[in-house]
Design a protein around this motif. Sequence first.
Motif, PDB file in Angstrom:
ATOM      1  N   GLN A   1      44.912  50.475  34.036  1.00 26.22           N
ATOM      2  CA  GLN A   1      44.233  51.472  34.910  1.00 26.22           C
ATOM      3  C   GLN A   1      43.558  51.000  35.955  1.00 26.22           C
ATOM      4  O   GLN A   1      43.612  51.364  36.950  1.00 26.22           O
ATOM      5  CB  GLN A   1      43.255  52.510  33.912  1.00 26.22           C
ATOM      6  N   LEU A   2      42.952  49.961  35.791  1.00 26.11           N
ATOM      7  CA  LEU A   2      42.147  49.003  36.904  1.00 26.11           C
ATOM      8  C   LEU A   2      43.325  48.795  38.057  1.00 26.11           C
ATOM      9  O   LEU A   2      42.947  49.199  39.091  1.00 26.11           O
ATOM     10  CB  LEU A   2      41.613  47.905  36.451  1.00 26.11           C
ATOM     11  N   TRP A   3      44.334  48.204  37.654  1.00 24.95           N
ATOM     12  CA  TRP A   3      45.492  47.938  38.656  1.00 24.95           C
ATOM     13  C   TRP A   3      45.856  49.343  39.422  1.00 24.95           C
ATOM     14  O   TRP A   3      45.959  49.218  40.546  1.00 24.95           O
ATOM     15  CB  TRP A   3      46.569  47.306  38.053  1.00 24.95           C
ATOM     16  N   LEU A  11      36.109  52.289  39.463  1.00 26.66           N
ATOM     17  CA  LEU A  11      35.673  52.145  38.115  1.00 26.66           C
ATOM     18  C   LEU A  11      35.283  53.285  37.323  1.00 26.66           C
ATOM     19  O   LEU A  11      35.823  53.568  36.065  1.00 26.66           O
ATOM     20  CB  LEU A  11      34.602  50.995  37.956  1.00 26.66           C
ATOM     21  N   ASP A  12      34.908  54.549  38.105  1.00 32.11           N
ATOM     22  CA  ASP A  12      34.950  55.818  37.152  1.00 32.11           C
ATOM     23  C   ASP A  12      36.297  56.199  37.080  1.00 32.11           C
ATOM     24  O   ASP A  12      36.367  56.945  36.030  1.00 32.11           O
ATOM     25  CB  ASP A  12      34.014  56.948  38.281  1.00 32.11           C
ATOM     26  N   VAL A  44      33.533  44.791  52.211  1.00 31.67           N
ATOM     27  CA  VAL A  44      34.476  43.711  51.784  1.00 31.67           C
ATOM     28  C   VAL A  44      35.593  44.256  50.796  1.00 31.67           C
ATOM     29  O   VAL A  44      36.964  43.734  51.094  1.00 31.67           O
ATOM     30  CB  VAL A  44      33.557  42.762  51.004  1.00 31.67           C
ATOM     31  N   LEU A  45      35.214  44.966  49.828  1.00 28.83           N
ATOM     32  CA  LEU A  45      36.342  45.566  49.135  1.00 28.83           C
ATOM     33  C   LEU A  45      37.376  46.505  49.870  1.00 28.83           C
ATOM     34  O   LEU A  45      38.449  46.585  49.586  1.00 28.83           O
ATOM     35  CB  LEU A  45      35.539  46.580  47.837  1.00 28.83           C
ATOM     36  N   LEU A  94      36.356  43.135  40.676  1.00 32.41           N
ATOM     37  CA  LEU A  94      35.998  44.262  39.866  1.00 32.41           C
ATOM     38  C   LEU A  94      35.819  43.885  38.376  1.00 32.41           C
ATOM     39  O   LEU A  94      35.724  44.861  37.777  1.00 32.41           O
ATOM     40  CB  LEU A  94      36.837  45.385  40.152  1.00 32.41           C
ATOM     41  N   MET A  95      36.279  42.596  38.125  1.00 37.00           N
ATOM     42  CA  MET A  95      36.452  42.311  36.728  1.00 37.00           C
ATOM     43  C   MET A  95      35.045  42.683  35.734  1.00 37.00           C
ATOM     44  O   MET A  95      35.232  43.131  34.516  1.00 37.00           O
ATOM     45  CB  MET A  95      37.037  40.870  36.513  1.00 37.00           C
ATOM     46  N   PRO A  96      33.909  42.268  36.233  1.00 31.73           N
ATOM     47  CA  PRO A  96      32.793  42.654  35.436  1.00 31.73           C
ATOM     48  C   PRO A  96      32.570  44.059  35.127  1.00 31.73           C
ATOM     49  O   PRO A  96      32.090  44.396  33.864  1.00 31.73           O
ATOM     50  CB  PRO A  96      31.625  42.021  36.334  1.00 31.73           C
TER      51      PRO A  96
END
Length: 262
Positions: free
Chosen positions: A105-107, A126-127, A58-59, A80-82
Amino acid sequence: MSVAKCLGVDDINAPNMRELRAEWPQWRQVSNELPDVADLKDLPRWMQDAEPTRRDQVLAALRRIAEGDRRAYVALAWLLMPGAARVAGRISRLAEEIDAVVAGQLWVQICEHDPADDRYVAKKILDRVYRESMAELGVGDLAKRRDEAWAMTVLVDAFDESIPAGPADDEVAGRKVLADLLQRGIDSGKLAQGDRDLLLDLAHAAEQIDAPGRRGRGGLMTPSVTQLVEEVHGMSSRSIRRHAAGAIKAMREEAERGHLAM
């Protein structure tokens, strides 16, 4: 402020999120890897119950859709927010603006993730968010590799009692003294490469949180500092203090030897 608020995904009923929900049925038509979930708002619950491989599919599907519709990047960030919030919580002591750092950084990491990579998607992104956020704040091995000179300057300040003093404004000389000292310790076998990296990371962490310089070996051994590098080095604070104490002792011995040889 929160990571979600920084990216505008904190309210499922906000205009931008309503727009994503409106696009969701069309995305499902574009990709048969997206699940049969009628409303985007129900996707997180579906993801929690799905097998890891299905979550990855899905991702990855949303990441491929984002190549033609950038709004899918927002959906990915929302999903991915959690995990991103947990990253921010782990390093929250490093800076007051940590949520903004992690959000940025997430973006970046979502946008840079390979659309064809459909394995361990969330973990990989996330890593990288964690490592890059640490590097942006000047902490960790990645930061050291990117700016070795700055790391050396920080460590010179932390070990000013162990290193022969030079002119206060001669930063280049100070870095050279420390670089030579660290290398002599490694060459002599008294200082392991891993311990050298540990000292640098402790120095970065101490600098970031402004640890008291008169406590815990220049601030490097204070609990708030050692806890920040536990995960990076895979050791408990107690083990970190033990390794760092041995490394500091080795550095002082090398400094004394160098001073006597001058």
